[in-house]
Structures are given as C-alpha cells and as structure tokens.
Design a protein around this motif. Structure first.
Motif, mmCIF file in Angstrom:
data_model
loop_
_atom_site.group_PDB
_atom_site.id
_atom_site.type_symbol
_atom_site.label_atom_id
_atom_site.label_comp_id
_atom_site.label_asym_id
_atom_site.label_seq_id
_atom_site.Cartn_x
_atom_site.Cartn_y
_atom_site.Cartn_z
ATOM 1 N N THR A 1 0.844 -1.189 0.000
ATOM 2 C CA THR A 1 0.000 0.000 0.000
ATOM 3 C C THR A 1 0.884 1.245 0.000
ATOM 4 O O THR A 1 2.106 1.170 0.230
ATOM 5 N N ARG A 2 0.268 2.392 -0.234
ATOM 6 C CA ARG A 2 1.028 3.645 -0.269
ATOM 7 C C ARG A 2 1.738 3.891 1.061
ATOM 8 O O ARG A 2 2.915 4.246 1.098
ATOM 9 N N GLY A 3 1.038 3.671 2.162
ATOM 10 C CA GLY A 3 1.647 3.894 3.470
ATOM 11 C C GLY A 3 2.819 2.971 3.728
ATOM 12 O O GLY A 3 3.854 3.385 4.258
ATOM 13 N N ALA A 4 2.680 1.697 3.344
ATOM 14 C CA ALA A 4 3.765 0.743 3.547
ATOM 15 C C ALA A 4 4.965 1.097 2.669
ATOM 16 O O ALA A 4 6.121 0.980 3.104
ATOM 17 N N PHE A 5 4.692 1.546 1.442
ATOM 18 C CA PHE A 5 5.779 1.973 0.559
ATOM 19 C C PHE A 5 6.552 3.142 1.158
ATOM 20 O O PHE A 5 7.788 3.135 1.220
ATOM 21 N N LEU A 6 5.818 4.165 1.614
ATOM 22 C CA LEU A 6 6.480 5.338 2.190
ATOM 23 C C LEU A 6 7.196 4.991 3.489
ATOM 24 O O LEU A 6 8.285 5.506 3.763
ATOM 25 N N ARG A 7 6.600 4.133 4.297
ATOM 26 C CA ARG A 7 7.247 3.703 5.539
ATOM 27 C C ARG A 7 8.613 3.101 5.250
ATOM 28 O O ARG A 7 9.617 3.482 5.864
ATOM 29 N N ASP A 8 8.661 2.180 4.303
ATOM 30 C CA ASP A 8 9.920 1.505 3.991
ATOM 31 C C ASP A 8 10.897 2.438 3.292
ATOM 32 O O ASP A 8 12.103 2.422 3.574
ATOM 33 N N GLN A 9 10.372 3.260 2.385
ATOM 34 C CA GLN A 9 11.241 4.189 1.654
ATOM 35 C C GLN A 9 11.894 5.188 2.596
ATOM 36 O O GLN A 9 13.108 5.424 2.537
ATOM 37 N N GLN A 10 11.083 5.774 3.485
ATOM 38 C CA GLN A 10 11.643 6.785 4.378
ATOM 39 C C GLN A 10 12.517 6.170 5.463
ATOM 40 O O GLN A 10 13.497 6.785 5.904
ATOM 41 N N ALA A 11 12.221 4.958 5.884
ATOM 42 C CA ALA A 11 13.099 4.281 6.840
ATOM 43 C C ALA A 11 14.485 4.119 6.237
ATOM 44 O O ALA A 11 15.507 4.307 6.924
ATOM 45 N N GLN A 12 14.530 3.795 4.958
ATOM 46 C CA GLN A 12 15.810 3.658 4.270
ATOM 47 C C GLN A 12 16.550 4.999 4.232
ATOM 48 O O GLN A 12 17.770 5.058 4.457
ATOM 49 N N PHE A 13 15.802 6.070 3.948
ATOM 50 C CA PHE A 13 16.424 7.406 3.916
ATOM 51 C C PHE A 13 16.995 7.774 5.277
ATOM 52 O O PHE A 13 18.159 8.204 5.381
ATOM 53 N N TYR A 14 16.201 7.625 6.349
ATOM 54 C CA TYR A 14 16.679 8.029 7.669
ATOM 55 C C TYR A 14 17.826 7.140 8.148
ATOM 56 O O TYR A 14 18.736 7.615 8.839
ATOM 57 N N ASP A 15 17.828 5.865 7.754
ATOM 58 C CA ASP A 15 18.967 5.001 8.081
ATOM 59 C C ASP A 15 20.218 5.465 7.343
ATOM 60 O O ASP A 15 21.320 5.486 7.904
ATOM 61 N N GLU A 16 20.031 5.837 6.072
ATOM 62 C CA GLU A 16 21.152 6.330 5.274
ATOM 63 C C GLU A 16 21.743 7.591 5.891
ATOM 64 O O GLU A 16 22.969 7.811 5.874
ATOM 65 N N MET A 17 20.864 8.428 6.487
ATOM 66 C CA MET A 17 21.317 9.686 7.062
ATOM 67 C C MET A 17 22.105 9.498 8.356
ATOM 68 O O MET A 17 22.727 10.440 8.863
ATOM 69 N N THR B 1 21.457 15.299 -1.566
ATOM 70 C CA THR B 1 21.348 14.390 -2.712
ATOM 71 C C THR B 1 20.450 13.203 -2.370
ATOM 72 O O THR B 1 19.573 12.811 -3.163
ATOM 73 N N ALA B 2 20.644 12.635 -1.193
ATOM 74 C CA ALA B 2 19.826 11.497 -0.764
ATOM 75 C C ALA B 2 18.363 11.899 -0.623
ATOM 76 O O ALA B 2 17.456 11.142 -1.009
ATOM 77 N N TRP B 3 18.130 13.089 -0.094
ATOM 78 C CA TRP B 3 16.756 13.561 0.078
ATOM 79 C C TRP B 3 16.093 13.810 -1.280
ATOM 80 O O TRP B 3 14.946 13.409 -1.492
ATOM 81 N N ASP B 4 16.796 14.462 -2.195
ATOM 82 C CA ASP B 4 16.251 14.737 -3.525
ATOM 83 C C ASP B 4 15.872 13.449 -4.254
ATOM 84 O O ASP B 4 14.817 13.367 -4.888
ATOM 85 N N ARG B 5 16.731 12.460 -4.166
ATOM 86 C CA ARG B 5 16.480 11.189 -4.837
ATOM 87 C C ARG B 5 15.231 10.513 -4.266
ATOM 88 O O ARG B 5 14.373 10.029 -5.017
ATOM 89 N N THR B 6 15.103 10.521 -2.949
ATOM 90 C CA THR B 6 13.957 9.892 -2.294
ATOM 91 C C THR B 6 12.675 10.650 -2.607
ATOM 92 O O THR B 6 11.631 10.048 -2.857
ATOM 93 N N ARG B 7 12.740 11.968 -2.617
ATOM 94 C CA ARG B 7 11.548 12.781 -2.891
ATOM 95 C C ARG B 7 11.041 12.553 -4.310
ATOM 96 O O ARG B 7 9.826 12.462 -4.544
ATOM 97 N N ALA B 8 11.955 12.458 -5.280
ATOM 98 C CA ALA B 8 11.537 12.269 -6.669
ATOM 99 C C ALA B 8 10.759 10.964 -6.821
ATOM 100 O O ALA B 8 9.731 10.911 -7.511
#
Length: 445
Positions: free
Chosen positions: A264-280, A289-296
């Motif tokens: 679902t959309r929520g599950a996709f965003l949950r996993d996507q943003q978890a990856q971003f915050y872990d990367e940070m 750069t990491a934020w721009d890529r995730t936002r796109a």
C-alpha cells in the motif's frame, strides 16, 4: 521573525526551508525551530537543511528541540505538520480497512477517520499550548486530515489557525495552463471540504473560461484530472473535481486496485523513508542528494493506483514539484507584510457556504491580509455535491465528538455514517481492528 515547525523531523520539511531561502524581503523568517519527538529524525533533516543553506547568504538559522513548550515560546508562525503514529500508523490504517473491503487512504474514508481519531487529541493539546504560550502566533496547519484537524484547533485558536493544501492550487494551475492563461491572473471558483471540492469556474479578466474547457474533449482530456476522471464524466458534472474525489466516484475500482498492490502507499512510504533516515545516520552521506532522490521517487508514485485504474499514465513533470511550501510562504507573506492576496485555504465558514454552519471549516478562496484569511462567499453547490459535503462534514463532527468524549460508540457512528463505509457492522469491526493496532486509540471506551 521566528517560525516553529512541529513535525520538524518530517521528510517534507526541506521543501518549506527551500521556499524560505527564496524569500529576501523585509520581515522574512530569520529563525526556524524544528520540533519533533524523534532526535534522529531531527538530526537527519537538520543536515539536509544545512546543505540547502550552504550557498545562501543570511539563510534563516535552524535549531532543533524535542521540548514542545520551548519550541512554541516566542513564535510568530507555527507550522503544524505532525503525523501521529508515524508511517507505520498509516500503513496499519490501510491494512485494517482493506481487510474489511473498504478504503484506507489517509484522509478519505475509514483510513481518514482512524487517522483523525488519533490525531485530534494531540492537535487539541497543541492548540491549547499555543493559546497559552504564543497567543499572538498564527498556526498554519499542514497536518492531515487537514480540514478536520484545523476545525479541532479552531475551537481553541479561532481564526488564528488556517489549514492549507496544495491539491486545489495544483488543480487550478493545471486548468489555467491548459487554457493558455496565467495561473497567477486567474480566479479559481473552488468550493468544498479538504480533499472534497470542485472547480466550478476559472475567471480571467472577468470572463469564465471553464465552459470552453468543458466543451472541448481533446483539451479536457489533456491534463491530469481529465485523464483520471474521463472527459464524459467531467462534462456530466459541469465542474472539475479535486483528484481525491476519484476515491468516491470510482470507489470499487480503487479499493480493488489497492487490494491487489504488493505494498500500500503507506507501507511503501514507511519503507522508503526508513531507508532514507537510516542512510542519514552515516556521516559521509550527501544529505541533500539522498533527500532529492527519495523525494523524486515519492512524488512520481503519488496516487499511482488511481491513475492505473483510470489508465491515466505517468504524472506530468510539472506535478512533481510539491506545493504546500509555496502556499504556506504566500500565506505568511500576506499576513506578516499585509501583502493582500487570494488563496484557497481551510478556514471557518463564517457564512461563506450557506449549507454549513459558521464554525464548520471549509476549503474556499480567501482574501488574505494582515488580519488573517477571510473566506469569499460562494454560490450554493449542486445537490449531489451538497449531499457529499454535508455527509462528510457530519462524519467529521462525530470524529470530533468521539475525540472529545472518548466514546467508542460515537467512533463507530463516525465510521458507519461515512459514504465509503456505509455499514454499521463493518464500522464496528473497523473500530475493533484500529484499537488493536493503534495505542493512540486506547482512550476510546
């Protein structure tokens, strides 16, 4: 001028800060305070903001805190952009609803009710603190469900809380552009509730250009809403609905599409943003750069299931640039500098829409100046739209009542009365399912 952002560790905060960096006028924001309950998220977002500001002279200073009262004191403007329960909560909203065969979208239907029930008590607490600690501040509410949360806060802050949404702005821009008009010179006759509104006219130099669009199937089918809803349906309505009305007009198809996706959309965003915050968490990560890529990636997949159902194809590039931050900055400028403008906002009705009472928060064009946002009187809606608006506003009022009195029975009533639930037995199972997965709903007895 001091701006406090509640939910300051949120993924979209850099959009707001980026807009602030473009403002060089007198009375601009010079201090930004980020508040969040999560230290690691604050750290991540602060890193992105620092890279955004690196080449900008006199960029607004940024501080971060987990102390809400400290964040509120002395604020001139407060952006409320909280997400109670996080993206895990959003994913649960979708999962529980779909298990009952109904929509779990975060602002529409069962998911929106569940999100509202756990968000309203928190938003009310914030409003009460603002009234006590920063009584002269203006609160700009980003928090969804935006109309419902704004109405809850308005009971304590009056007209000093204003809700914003980028959907009507984007819709008006698309219509104006396809008609060859300058969006900045067009008046958009838009009316409804948040995520439940219609464009009924688009006036340029006093002339309504919408009939020309509705009469031309090729032109009408050339932009997002024409592709999403279909030209025949738009011509039948005689208006252009907000994209979120797709959940109402094509509900069965949308529920089926959401039920068939891998995530679902929520599950996709949950996993996507978890990856971003872990990367940070890695100090060598290029934060911006990491934020721009995730936002796109996030923006490109917005309402993907609806577009697939309609055969609408990919989103246009012009629709991937956000919009909340632009509305917020225009609103702040108008109030802080008395730069009078017209914006579509969520405000108390005050008689603008005759079918609803004065305190009902609606989404309509507003004249904005140093004294706040003043809704423009609008013509009555057609019967089909009036029915939807009144039904959904009635549900919102039941949500506010349940959040205020902690009544499980009232919560069931809110679900049961929603047009996209329409079953008392399903409503009861939804309340059972949501209280099992959301600690924030333990107050319902």
């Amino acid at each position: 001028m001091k701006l406090t952002i509640l939910g300051g560790g949120g993924f979209r905060v850099p959009l707001v800060y980026g807009a602030l960096l473009t403002d060089r006028g007198e009375g601009r924001v010079t201090e930004v305070v980020l508040h969040d309950l999560d230290d690691s998220r604050l750290y991540a977002v602060a890193r992105v903001l620092a890279e955004q500001a690196a080449t900008v002279p006199d960029a607004p200073t940024v501080t971060a805190t987990t102390d809400l009262d400290e964040a509120l004191r002395g604020a001139d403007f407060i952006f409320s952009a909280i997400r109670v329960g996080g993206l895990e909560g959003r994913a649960n909203d979708e999962r529980v609803a779909l298990a009952q065969g109904v929509l779990g979208q975060e602002t529409v239907g069962a998911g929106g009710i569940a999100y509202g029930l756990r968000t309203v008590p928190v938003a009310v607490d914030i409003a009460q603190r603002v009234a006590r600690l920063a009584p002269d501040a203006w609160v700009i509410n980003f928090t969804n469900p935006a109309g419902l949360v704004t109405e809850a806060m308005s009971r304590h802050l009056g007209d000093r809380v204003i809700g914003i949404c980028d959907s009507p702005v984007g819709l008006g821009r698309r219509i104006a552009t396809v008609l060859g008009a300058n969006p900045r010179e067009a008046f958009i006759d838009y009316v409804g509730l948040n995520h439940l509104g219609w464009v009924r006219g688009l006036r340029v130099a006093g002339r309504d250009e919408l009939p020309r669009l509705l009469a031309d199937p090729d032109l009408l089918g050339s932009f997002e809403e024409g592709k999403l809803f279909g030209t025949d349906w738009l011509q039948s309505l005689g208006a252009i609905p907000n994209e979120y009305l797709h959940y109402y007009y094509f509900n069965r198809e949308t529920v089926r599409a959401y039920s068939e996706v891998e995530k679902t959309r929520g599950a996709f965003l949950r996993d996507q943003q978890a990856q971003f915050y872990d990367e940070m968490k890695r100090p060598d990560t290029a934060a911006l750069t990491a934020w721009d890529r995730t936002r796109a990636e996030r923006e490109a997949t917005y309402m993907a299931e609806n577009r697939e159902t309609a055969g609408a194809g990919e989103r246009d590039a012009d629709d991937l640039s956000g919009g909340y931050e632009k509305v917020a900055l225009a609103l702040m400028r108008a109030i802080a500098r008395d730069e009078r403008t017209t914006l579509i906002l969520n405000v108390r009705n005050q008689g603008a829409l005759s079918v609803l009472d004065a305190d009902a928060v609606i989404e309509v064009p507003c004249l904005v100046d140093a004294n706040g946002a003043h809704p423009v009187a609008v013509d009555p809606l057609p019967d089909h739209a009036t029915g939807l608006v009144c039904a959904v506003k009635g549900v919102e009022r039941e949500v506010l009542a349940a959040a205020g009195n902690g009544s499980r029975t009232t919560a069931v009533k809110a679900f049961a009365l929603h047009p996209l639930v329409d079953s008392v037995n399903v409503a009861r199972r939804l309340v059972e399912g949501y209280t099992e997965v959301h600690p924030g709903l333990a107050y319902l007895k």
